[in-house]
Structures are given as structure tokens and as C-alpha cells.
Design a protein around this motif. Structure first.
Motif, PDB file in Angstrom:
ATOM      1  N   VAL A   1      25.805  -9.684  53.248  1.00  0.00           N
ATOM      2  CA  VAL A   1      25.705  -8.579  54.134  1.00  0.00           C
ATOM      3  C   VAL A   1      25.256  -9.310  55.368  1.00  0.00           C
ATOM      4  N   PRO A   2      26.221  -9.637  56.212  1.00  0.00           N
ATOM      5  CA  PRO A   2      25.633 -10.279  57.595  1.00  0.00           C
ATOM      6  C   PRO A   2      24.631  -9.734  58.421  1.00  0.00           C
ATOM      7  N   SER A   3      24.873  -8.208  58.528  1.00  0.00           N
ATOM      8  CA  SER A   3      24.307  -7.503  59.279  1.00  0.00           C
ATOM      9  C   SER A   3      22.753  -6.941  59.001  1.00  0.00           C
ATOM     10  N   ILE A   4      22.151  -7.476  57.367  1.00  0.00           N
ATOM     11  CA  ILE A   4      20.921  -6.865  57.106  1.00  0.00           C
ATOM     12  C   ILE A   4      19.783  -7.025  57.904  1.00  0.00           C
ATOM     13  N   SER A   5      18.868  -6.369  57.996  1.00  0.00           N
ATOM     14  CA  SER A   5      17.737  -6.564  58.918  1.00  0.00           C
ATOM     15  C   SER A   5      16.732  -7.386  58.147  1.00  0.00           C
ATOM     16  N   LYS A   6      15.765  -7.901  58.830  1.00  0.00           N
ATOM     17  CA  LYS A   6      14.552  -8.627  58.419  1.00  0.00           C
ATOM     18  C   LYS A   6      13.870  -7.898  57.371  1.00  0.00           C
ATOM     19  N   GLU A   7      13.467  -6.731  57.743  1.00  0.00           N
ATOM     20  CA  GLU A   7      12.604  -5.713  57.116  1.00  0.00           C
ATOM     21  C   GLU A   7      13.254  -5.663  55.567  1.00  0.00           C
ATOM     22  N   THR A   8      14.511  -5.489  55.675  1.00  0.00           N
ATOM     23  CA  THR A   8      15.360  -5.217  54.314  1.00  0.00           C
ATOM     24  C   THR A   8      15.096  -6.433  53.456  1.00  0.00           C
ATOM     25  N   ILE A   9      15.334  -7.779  54.261  1.00  0.00           N
ATOM     26  CA  ILE A   9      15.301  -8.954  53.511  1.00  0.00           C
ATOM     27  C   ILE A   9      13.946  -9.401  53.055  1.00  0.00           C
ATOM     28  N   ASP A  10      12.893  -8.816  53.621  1.00  0.00           N
ATOM     29  CA  ASP A  10      11.680  -9.092  53.109  1.00  0.00           C
ATOM     30  C   ASP A  10      11.275  -8.145  51.949  1.00  0.00           C
ATOM     31  N   PHE A  11      11.702  -7.070  51.916  1.00  0.00           N
ATOM     32  CA  PHE A  11      11.551  -6.108  50.804  1.00  0.00           C
ATOM     33  C   PHE A  11      12.265  -6.414  49.550  1.00  0.00           C
ATOM     34  N   PHE A  12      13.660  -6.972  49.863  1.00  0.00           N
ATOM     35  CA  PHE A  12      14.509  -7.302  48.579  1.00  0.00           C
ATOM     36  C   PHE A  12      14.077  -8.710  48.102  1.00  0.00           C
ATOM     37  N   THR A  13      13.458  -9.462  49.073  1.00  0.00           N
ATOM     38  CA  THR A  13      12.845 -10.862  48.430  1.00  0.00           C
ATOM     39  C   THR A  13      11.619 -10.706  47.454  1.00  0.00           C
ATOM     40  N   GLY A  14      10.708  -9.695  48.067  1.00  0.00           N
ATOM     41  CA  GLY A  14       9.434  -9.239  47.335  1.00  0.00           C
ATOM     42  C   GLY A  14       9.727  -8.773  46.009  1.00  0.00           C
ATOM     43  N   LYS A  15      10.879  -7.910  45.950  1.00  0.00           N
ATOM     44  CA  LYS A  15      11.323  -7.265  44.699  1.00  0.00           C
ATOM     45  C   LYS A  15      11.705  -8.196  43.751  1.00  0.00           C
ATOM     46  N   LEU A  16      12.803  -9.031  44.394  1.00  0.00           N
ATOM     47  CA  LEU A  16      13.167 -10.313  43.453  1.00  0.00           C
ATOM     48  C   LEU A  16      12.259 -11.120  42.836  1.00  0.00           C
ATOM     49  N   LEU A  17      11.118 -11.460  44.030  1.00  0.00           N
ATOM     50  CA  LEU A  17      10.197 -12.470  43.312  1.00  0.00           C
ATOM     51  C   LEU A  17       9.333 -11.813  41.984  1.00  0.00           C
ATOM     52  N   HIS A  18       8.999 -10.241  42.240  1.00  0.00           N
ATOM     53  CA  HIS A  18       8.525  -9.831  41.127  1.00  0.00           C
ATOM     54  C   HIS A  18       9.102  -9.777  39.862  1.00  0.00           C
ATOM     55  N   GLU A  19      10.496  -9.415  39.940  1.00  0.00           N
ATOM     56  CA  GLU A  19      11.323  -9.493  38.859  1.00  0.00           C
ATOM     57  C   GLU A  19      11.526 -10.737  37.892  1.00  0.00           C
ATOM     58  N   MET A  20      11.786 -11.696  38.976  1.00  0.00           N
ATOM     59  CA  MET A  20      12.072 -13.114  38.341  1.00  0.00           C
ATOM     60  C   MET A  20      10.861 -13.987  38.055  1.00  0.00           C
ATOM     61  N   LEU A  21       9.853 -13.788  38.985  1.00  0.00           N
ATOM     62  CA  LEU A  21       8.907 -14.771  38.605  1.00  0.00           C
ATOM     63  C   LEU A  21       7.422 -14.111  38.396  1.00  0.00           C
ATOM     64  N   GLY A  22       7.326 -12.646  38.347  1.00  0.00           N
ATOM     65  CA  GLY A  22       6.141 -11.865  38.305  1.00  0.00           C
ATOM     66  C   GLY A  22       6.379 -10.907  36.830  1.00  0.00           C
ATOM     67  N   LEU A  23       5.533  -9.709  37.253  1.00  0.00           N
ATOM     68  CA  LEU A  23       5.481  -8.619  36.413  1.00  0.00           C
ATOM     69  C   LEU A  23       5.771  -7.607  36.909  1.00  0.00           C
ATOM     70  N   ASP A  24       7.155  -7.341  37.557  1.00  0.00           N
ATOM     71  CA  ASP A  24       7.525  -6.312  38.348  1.00  0.00           C
ATOM     72  C   ASP A  24       6.694  -5.431  38.865  1.00  0.00           C
TER      73      ASP A  24
END
Length: 481
Positions: free
Chosen positions: A88-111
Motif C-alpha cells: 500500500v504505497p499511500s499508507i500513513s506513518k501512523e498506520t504503519i506504527d499501529f500495524f507494526t506494533g500489532k504484528l510485533l505483539h502477535e509474532m513476538l509477544g502475547l497479543d
């Protein structure tokens, strides 16, 4: 339904609102508001996750190394940003930060549990089963129910596996118990079904990132500045102190508030079951913690082994989490006799009970050794009012076959104040003998310390390193007030 408190929690860049709500049926509940994502977004995140799996694979050594974990998160964020922008080339930085944190919790943490672990007001997080909400122990409100529910038992078991892998352990049906000290300092305990009859259970006791300090305990009336000045005087001149109290009376927290009183040039060794003590940066400190045996029963490091080993590390001060057994007490009191300053906790509800606990099985210390204890402070928890107080502080008098307490200060329950109880018999004489200071000089020293503590309270100097800085200035002879 009434809102009692609201604040924000940030976990890896994902911010959520916490709302403490009072309802007629349940009482207080802890509600976190996590932004919802659509089905289309879920598909997008699944695609990103698949692309990232090969890039974030971990070896055992990486899991155990906190520095590598930190570097991995940085790499993960960078990779996630690249993948998301490609899709998604037009994605905003705020959305990237949110998705990144969510994926971090899912893949490396405890959701969603990660939000609870990042809330500084929480001391304990408990998952009892997937059939009931997660519960937490809040510093302000005690035990309260959350609106977080883990989807199923398999998910809870997966959380337990993640925690086990972080410390190089395993939890399985054949080995259903886990007691782990995480690299963050948190302590996790897990019990799998059917040993835990309701379902898989996880209890996480959070390590205090912002612990109580002497300023906090004076402000909330746990103790007075007069008594803390007395403790400071004792610690400066290497007297031995025992902290007593019942379950959850605040023994370890009180012990932690005392630590900044130690001069900065003294080598300190702390020995604990679970890492709970946190000392200021200026202190010369080596923390040691016990280790549980592995599934084959090997690799255990006991408190006694650490205590014996600590004596070979040339310590000036030794702090022991809790005296429970005769062999621990024997080594500890021997350390007192060989000139080390010792601080430890004992499970007892009064000075008289502390003496009985020490001289009877299972601790069973010879009566004459108790004369090495210069001060005994007793903590008390009033469960009805939800307060903790210093109940008694005094000296232990060992005379021939008789050992008895001499209470110097006590808590007056009726008006919630601390009052003098008796004159000192040995304490000030021993201090005068070891320091060469007259009783008048010691009294002036107490007044000066009391004034510094009142200055800290007045100016809200309460963070652990702020308190440490004041103590450092004091020992360097710099002007404080």
C-alpha cells in the motif's frame, strides 16, 4: 456505570486508552479500548506476516539475549515498513506504527496481554482460563477484572510456550509447570490443564520499573521521616537490619526504599528468589537470583549456594530476599559476625514473633547470635482500609538465655501516627562505640537526615535515581538544603 479513572498505555507504538469503570453488578472493571480492524485489513496483515516470517526467525541464543531482542524489534519495524509500503504505497506513518506494533505483539509477544504488561499501574496479570476475563492487580484499585478474554485454551498454552522459550525452557503435558524469570525482570508462572482444573493458567508478576522510594512511603504515611532518619543512620554506619511482616505487608518494597541509604563506595550483593529489588545507578551493586532446575532436574542454583558464594565476592553489604531455612540463617548470621552488613526479610507479624521465628525450627538460630541484629522493623497490612504501615521498629536484646524486643517506635492505630515507645538500650551506645561519635553528635546527625528527608518530600524528589542522586551528594559532602 461510572468512569473512575482514564489514562493511556503505549505498547511498542500502539496506544490504547484504559478506563477504570464502576458497575453495580461487578464493581470495578479495567477496560482497554483497542482499535478494531476490518476483514480486508486482516487479510493484508496476514500477507505481511507471511513475508516477515523468514526475516524474524530466532535461534535459542537470540531469545535469551535482551540486546538481540531489541535489535530484532528494530529490524522487524524496518522490514514491516518496507513490506507495507510495497503493498500500500499511500499508507500513513501512523498506520504503519499501529500495524507494526500489532504484528510485533502477535509474532513476538502475547497479543493483547502486551498492553497489560506495559501498564505501569499494574503489578500482576492473571489468566485463569479462556472461559473468564483476565484479571489484574492495580496499584490504586487492587484486584480488578478486565475486558480482555483469551480466545481459547490453545492460545493460552501458546503464550506459556512463548514465555518458556524466552528462558530456554519447555512446558508440556508431561511437564505442566513453569516458573520463569524473564529478561525484563518479570516473573511468570504457568500451569497447564488438567493440573489446573479450569484450564491453562498464567500468572505474571511484573518487575517494578518505577519502584516505591522513601519519599513515597513518607507521603503515603507508611512510615515517618523520623523513623527513616533512624534507619538511614543505622545503614550509613553498617548496622544489621531485619524487616519483618506478614504476607503482602510490603517487606520487600520497604527494604528497597532503604537501599539508597548505603554509601556509594560499598559493594552490595543482593540475593533473591525473584528479582524485585531495584537500586539507584550510583550504587556499586551485583544482583543475584536463584535458578530452578531444568526438566531433567539439573542446573539448579539455590539461595544457600548464592549466599555462600557471595561471601567469596568481597561484599560490604549483603541483602537476602527472605530467611526461610536454618542453613540460610546460619550463613547469614555468620556473615554478620565476620563484619558484613546484612539486611534480610522474615515472615513474622511483630518483633516478639520475629524472635520466636528465628530461634525455633525450621530457622533455629542460637539465641546468642540474635545480638548481631541492630534493628528490626515490622510491617503491617490493614486489609480493611487497604493501607500498609510500619508497625514496630526496635532493637533485639540478647541477655544470657533471654532474648526480648525493645520497641523504639510503634504505630498508633487509633489516630494513624507513629509514636516513641521506649528509650534505646543498646542501639545508640553501639553506634557511638563503632563511630566514635558522641550521643549529641548522633542526635544532630539524625536531625540533619530528617530535614533532608522532609526536603525531598516537600519537593517531590521521588524517582529512584533522583533519591540516589540526593544520597550521593550527601556522602560527597555537597550542600543539599
Amino acid at each position: 456505570m461510572k468512569s473512575i479513572d482514564t489514562y493511556e498505555v503505549d505498547a511498542d507504538g500502539v496506544k490504547v486508552n484504559v478506563n477504570i469503570i464502576k458497575t453495580p453488578s461487578i464493581g470495578l472493571t479495567y477496560n482497554i479500548t483497542i482499535p478494531k480492524i476490518s476483514k480486508i485489513t486482516e487479510v493484508l496483515l496476514a500477507e505481511v506476516k507471511n513475508r516477515l516470517i523468514s526475516e524474524v526467525s530466532l535461534g535459542a541464543q537470540e531469545i535469551l539475549d535482551p540486546q538481540i531482542i531489541s535489535n530484532l524489534k528494530t529490524r522487524f519495524r524496518r522490514s514491516t515498513e518496507i513490506v507495507l509500503k510495497n503493498i500500500v504505497p499511500s499508507i500513513s506513518k501512523e498506520t504503519i506504527d499501529f500495524f507494526t506494533g500489532k504484528l510485533l505483539h502477535e509474532m513476538l509477544g502475547l497479543d493483547e496481554i502486551e498492553f497489560l504488561l506495559n501498564d505501569g499501574f499494574l503489578e500482576e496479570v492473571v489468566i485463569n482460563s479462556s472461559s473468564e476475563p483476565v484479571r489484574v492487580y492495580h496499584k490504586k484499585y487492587g484486584w480488578i477484572q478486565t475486558n480482555v478474554i483469551v480466545k481459547n485454551e490453545l492460545k493460552i498454552q501458546n503464550y506459556a510456550n512463548i514465555i518458556a522459550r524466552r528462558v530456554g525452557r519447555q512446558i508440556t503435558t508431561l511437564n505442566p509447570l513453569l516458573d520463569a524469570h524473564l529478561i525484563t525482570g518479570d516473573r511468570a508462572n504457568a500451569v497447564l490443564y488438567p493440573i489446573s482444573n479450569k484450564g491453562n493458567t498464567i500468572t505474571i508478576r511484573k518487575f517494578a520499573r518505577d519502584p516505591w522510594t522513601v519519599t513515597d512511603l513518607i507521603k503515603n504515611k507508611t512510615c515517618s521521616s523520623d523513623i527513616f532518619a533512624l534507619i538511614w543512620l543505622a545503614m550509613q554506619y553498617e548496622m544489621n537490619i531485619l524487616i519483618s511482616g506478614g504476607t503482602a505487608s510490603g517487606k520487600t518494597s520497604f527494604l528497597n526504599t532503604m537501599m539508597p541509604f548505603i554509601p556509594p563506595n560499598h559493594r552490595i550483593l543482593t540475593i533473591e528468589d525473584t528479582r524485585e529489588l531495584l537500586l539507584p545507578k550510583f550504587l556499586y551493586w551485583v544482583p543475584l537470583t536463584v535458578r530452578q532446575p531444568n526438566p531433567e532436574g539439573k542446573g539448579e542454583v539455590t539461595m544457600l549456594q548464592l549466599l555462600v558464594n557471595a561471601l567469596r565476592m568481597r561484599p560490604d553489604r549483603i541483602i537476602l530476599g527472605e530467611i526461610r531455612k536454618h542453613d540460610q540463617a546460619e550463613v547469614l548470621f555468620e556473615a554478620m559476625h565476620t563484619g558484613h552488613s546484612v539486611y534480610a526479610t522474615v515472615h513474622a507479624n511483630s518483633m516478639a514473633e520475629t524472635i520466636r521465628r528465628l530461634i525455633n525450627p525450621p530457622i533455629n538460630v542460637p539465641k546468642n547470635l540474635l545480638e548481631s541484629v541492630n534493628l528490626n522493623a515490622v510491617l503491617y497490612r490493614d486489609r480493611k482500609r487497604g493501607i500498609r504501615r510500619l508497625f514496630q521498629i526496635g532493637e533485639i536484646l540478647a541477655e544470657e538465655d533471654e532474648v526480648k524486643p525493645n520497641i523504639l517506635y510503634r504505630w498508633k492505630v487509633t489516630d494513624d501516627t507513629f509514636v516513641p515507645h521506649a528509650e534505646s538500650i543498646n542501639f545508640f551506645d553501639n553506634l557511638s562505640l563503632h563511630t566514635g561519635l558522641s550521643l549529641q553528635e548522633l542526635e544532630q546527625d539524625l536531625k540533619d537526615k530528617n530535614n533532608i528527608l522532609k526536603h525531598m518530600v516537600k519537593n517531590n524528589i521521588r524517582a529512584i535515581d533522583q533519591v540516589g542522586e540526593i544520597m550521593n551528594k550527601y556522602y560527597l559532602g555537597e550542600k543539599i538544603i
